[in-house]
Write an enzyme that holds these catalytic residues in place. Structure first.
Site, PDB file in Angstrom:
ATOM      1  N   SER A 160       0.818  -1.308   0.007  1.00  0.00           N
ATOM      2  CA  SER A 160       0.218  -0.151   0.363  1.00  0.00           C
ATOM      3  C   SER A 160       0.923   1.084  -0.355  1.00  0.00           C
ATOM      4  CB  SER A 160      -1.107   0.109   1.523  1.00  0.00           C
ATOM      5  OG  SER A 160      -0.918   1.522   1.303  1.00  0.00           O
ATOM      6  N   TYR A 173      -2.057  -0.248  10.472  1.00  0.00           N
ATOM      7  CA  TYR A 173      -1.898  -0.460   8.843  1.00  0.00           C
ATOM      8  C   TYR A 173      -1.251  -0.035   8.368  1.00  0.00           C
ATOM      9  CZ  TYR A 173      -3.917  -1.370   4.251  1.00  0.00           C
ATOM     10  OH  TYR A 173      -4.121  -1.527   2.556  1.00  0.00           O
TER      11      TYR A 173
HETATM   12  N1  LIG Z   1      -8.805  -0.451  -1.722  1.00  0.00           N
HETATM   13  C1  LIG Z   1      -8.347  -0.682  -1.715  1.00  0.00           C
HETATM   14  O1  LIG Z   1      -7.486   1.028  -2.124  1.00  0.00           O
HETATM   15  C2  LIG Z   1      -6.385  -1.028  -1.475  1.00  0.00           C
HETATM   16  C3  LIG Z   1      -5.454  -0.043  -1.561  1.00  0.00           C
HETATM   17  C4  LIG Z   1      -4.434  -0.042  -1.053  1.00  0.00           C
HETATM   18  C5  LIG Z   1      -3.860  -1.773  -0.570  1.00  0.00           C
HETATM   19  N2  LIG Z   1      -4.867  -2.864  -0.814  1.00  0.00           N
HETATM   20  C6  LIG Z   1      -4.648  -3.850  -0.022  1.00  0.00           C
HETATM   21  O2  LIG Z   1      -5.583  -4.792  -1.052  1.00  0.00           O
HETATM   22  C7  LIG Z   1      -5.535  -5.308   0.031  1.00  0.00           C
HETATM   23  C8  LIG Z   1      -7.394  -6.226  -0.833  1.00  0.00           C
HETATM   24  O3  LIG Z   1      -8.424  -5.330  -0.180  1.00  0.00           O
HETATM   25  P1  LIG Z   1      -9.484  -4.733  -0.353  1.00  0.00           P
HETATM   26  O4  LIG Z   1      -9.699  -3.654  -0.302  1.00  0.00           O
HETATM   27  O5  LIG Z   1      -9.964  -5.800  -1.197  1.00  0.00           O
HETATM   28  O6  LIG Z   1      -9.873  -5.101   1.184  1.00  0.00           O
HETATM   29  P2  LIG Z   1     -11.181  -5.883   1.808  1.00  0.00           P
HETATM   30  O7  LIG Z   1     -12.572  -5.311   0.524  1.00  0.00           O
HETATM   31  O8  LIG Z   1     -11.582  -5.425   2.677  1.00  0.00           O
HETATM   32  O9  LIG Z   1     -11.478  -7.033   1.335  1.00  0.00           O
HETATM   33  C9  LIG Z   1     -10.201  -7.881   2.283  1.00  0.00           C
HETATM   34  C10 LIG Z   1     -10.120  -9.301   2.090  1.00  0.00           C
HETATM   35  O10 LIG Z   1      -9.650  -9.903   3.317  1.00  0.00           O
HETATM   36  C11 LIG Z   1     -10.762 -10.724   4.385  1.00  0.00           C
HETATM   37  N3  LIG Z   1      -9.940 -10.840   5.898  1.00  0.00           N
HETATM   38  C12 LIG Z   1      -9.994  -9.718   6.303  1.00  0.00           C
HETATM   39  N4  LIG Z   1      -9.528 -10.006   7.567  1.00  0.00           N
HETATM   40  C13 LIG Z   1      -9.793 -11.255   7.988  1.00  0.00           C
HETATM   41  C14 LIG Z   1      -8.923 -12.347   8.697  1.00  0.00           C
HETATM   42  N5  LIG Z   1      -8.866 -12.257   9.770  1.00  0.00           N
HETATM   43  N6  LIG Z   1      -8.641 -14.065   8.096  1.00  0.00           N
HETATM   44  C15 LIG Z   1      -9.660 -13.838   7.027  1.00  0.00           C
HETATM   45  N7  LIG Z   1      -9.514 -13.183   6.308  1.00  0.00           N
HETATM   46  C16 LIG Z   1      -9.832 -11.761   6.270  1.00  0.00           C
HETATM   47  C17 LIG Z   1     -12.030 -10.527   4.092  1.00  0.00           C
HETATM   48  O11 LIG Z   1     -13.742 -10.880   4.730  1.00  0.00           O
HETATM   49  P3  LIG Z   1     -13.916 -10.888   4.999  1.00  0.00           P
HETATM   50  O12 LIG Z   1     -14.466 -10.437   4.077  1.00  0.00           O
HETATM   51  O13 LIG Z   1     -14.964 -11.874   5.702  1.00  0.00           O
HETATM   52  O14 LIG Z   1     -14.717  -9.334   6.243  1.00  0.00           O
HETATM   53  C18 LIG Z   1     -11.672  -9.798   2.726  1.00  0.00           C
HETATM   54  O15 LIG Z   1     -12.178 -11.406   1.976  1.00  0.00           O
HETATM   55  C19 LIG Z   1      -4.964  -5.491   1.217  1.00  0.00           C
HETATM   56  O16 LIG Z   1      -4.123  -6.199   1.318  1.00  0.00           O
HETATM   57  C20 LIG Z   1      -5.645  -4.251   1.264  1.00  0.00           C
HETATM   58  O17 LIG Z   1      -4.879  -3.932   2.078  1.00  0.00           O
HETATM   59  C21 LIG Z   1      -6.662  -1.624  -0.964  1.00  0.00           C
END
Ligand SMILES: NC(=O)c1ccc[n+]([C@@H]2O[C@H](COP(=O)([O-])OP(=O)(O)OC[C@H]3O[C@@H](n4cnc5c(N)ncnc54)[C@H](OP(=O)(O)O)[C@@H]3O)[C@@H](O)[C@H]2O)c1
Length: 256
Positions: A160, A173
């Site tokens: 990130s 984070y």
């Molecule tokens: N979206 C952005 O703009 C952005 C930007 C920079 C980096 N990222 C990175 O990209 C990745 C994906 O992000 P996202 O935006 O798709 O996030 P998200 O929509 O919150 O999805 C995260 C996923 O991780 C799972 N998860 C969270 N805690 C968990 C746990 N304790 N055990 C097992 N599974 C768990 C969640 O499960 P549940 O659905 O069951 O909660 C969900 O499926 C992350 O590493 C994030 O830091 C995202």
């Protein structure tokens, strides 16, 4: 000469890029992980769907089946509470089922509170660090014997921009993402002379998911990139066209 970054940014994945590959995706029930799992399966991979909410994983499973992808596997697991024993059991199950792994996308993460360090609760800090960095350490350590069985395995961590340079109120984070990049570099260096394991990281940039909406509640989601539009970049790093690429940090949406 074309740079790795140009190749990454302009990559168009062939239809059968991931044919016969076994790929584990963490956080596969929602957001970027869900779209990546579907995309990997559409390109021929047998996907192991890992996440904490079974009903979400089952929906992704059904979608993959209806798209005609290879039958996926579901691995429900809460990364917050899992210890070494659970990762060993996971290794044993996957070993019995598949005998190898050709890729892992470490994608699951917790955002944690957006608050100054002065107010950051220790319990939240521990949870965020546990899910975002300790869990990938334990998982990759346990899965290395399976990755070693692959002819060409890709380990892909998720970074990130706040992990590259810390920013106010991003607390655990941001620290976890900086540590994730470092873990990637350590592993990449340790496997530098390996001909069959590569390790890289991808920073997806702003992507329309629940996490993004939680971090930026006032933002109009319509202005944020859809996860589908960055999938060719994930495919590049998971498929054999990136076989020679190791130890690199990629930005899926570099600033112009
Ligand atoms: N979206 C952005 O703009 C952005 C930007 C920079 C980096 N990222 C990175 O990209 C990745 C994906 O992000 P996202 O935006 O798709 O996030 P998200 O929509 O919150 O999805 C995260 C996923 O991780 C799972 N998860 C969270 N805690 C968990 C746990 N304790 N055990 C097992 N599974 C768990 C969640 O499960 P549940 O659905 O069951 O909660 C969900 O499926 C992350 O590493 C994030 O830091 C995202």
């Amino acid at each position: 000469m074309t740079s790795i970054t140009d190749t990454f940014l302009h990559y168009q994945a062939p239809e059968k890029l991931l044919q016969d590959k076994i790929i584990l995706v963490t956080g596969a029930g929602d957001g970027i992980g869900k779209v990546a799992a579907l995309s990997f399966a559409q390109h021929g991979a047998t996907v192991v769907l890992l996440g904490r909410t079974l009903s979400k994983l089952e929906r992704v499973y059904d979608e993959i089946e209806s798209l005609g992808g290879p039958q996926p596997a579901i691995f429900p697991m809460n990364l917050e509470g899992a210890g070494e024993h659970e990762y060993q059991a996971m290794h044993d199950t996957l070993n019995e089922e598949f005998g190898r792994l050709d890729g892992i996308l470490f994608n699951a993460a917790q955002l944690g509170p957006r608050t100054p360090i002065a107010n950051y609760a220790f319990s939240e800090w521990q949870k965020v660090l546990q899910v975002n960095v300790t869990s990938p350490f334990l998982m990759v350590k346990s899965m290395l014997p399976l990755l070693n069985q692959s002819q060409s395995a890709s380990i892909l961590f998720t970074g990130s921009s706040v992990g590259r340079t810390g920013r106010a109120y991003w607390g655990g984070y941001a620290v976890s993402k900086a540590a994730t990049e470092n873990l990637m570099q350590i592993l990449a260096d340790e496997y530098e002379s390996s001909s069959h394991i590569r390790v890289n990281s991808i920073n997806p940039g702003a992507v329309r998911t629940k996490m993004r909406a939680t971090a930026y509640p006032a933002e109009n989601p319509g202005t944020v990139t859809d996860p589908h539009s960055i999938m060719n970049r994930y495919l590049y790093l998971m498929g054999d066209d990136s076989r020679a690429v190791n130890g690199q940090q990629f930005d899926a949406q570099p600033k112009a």
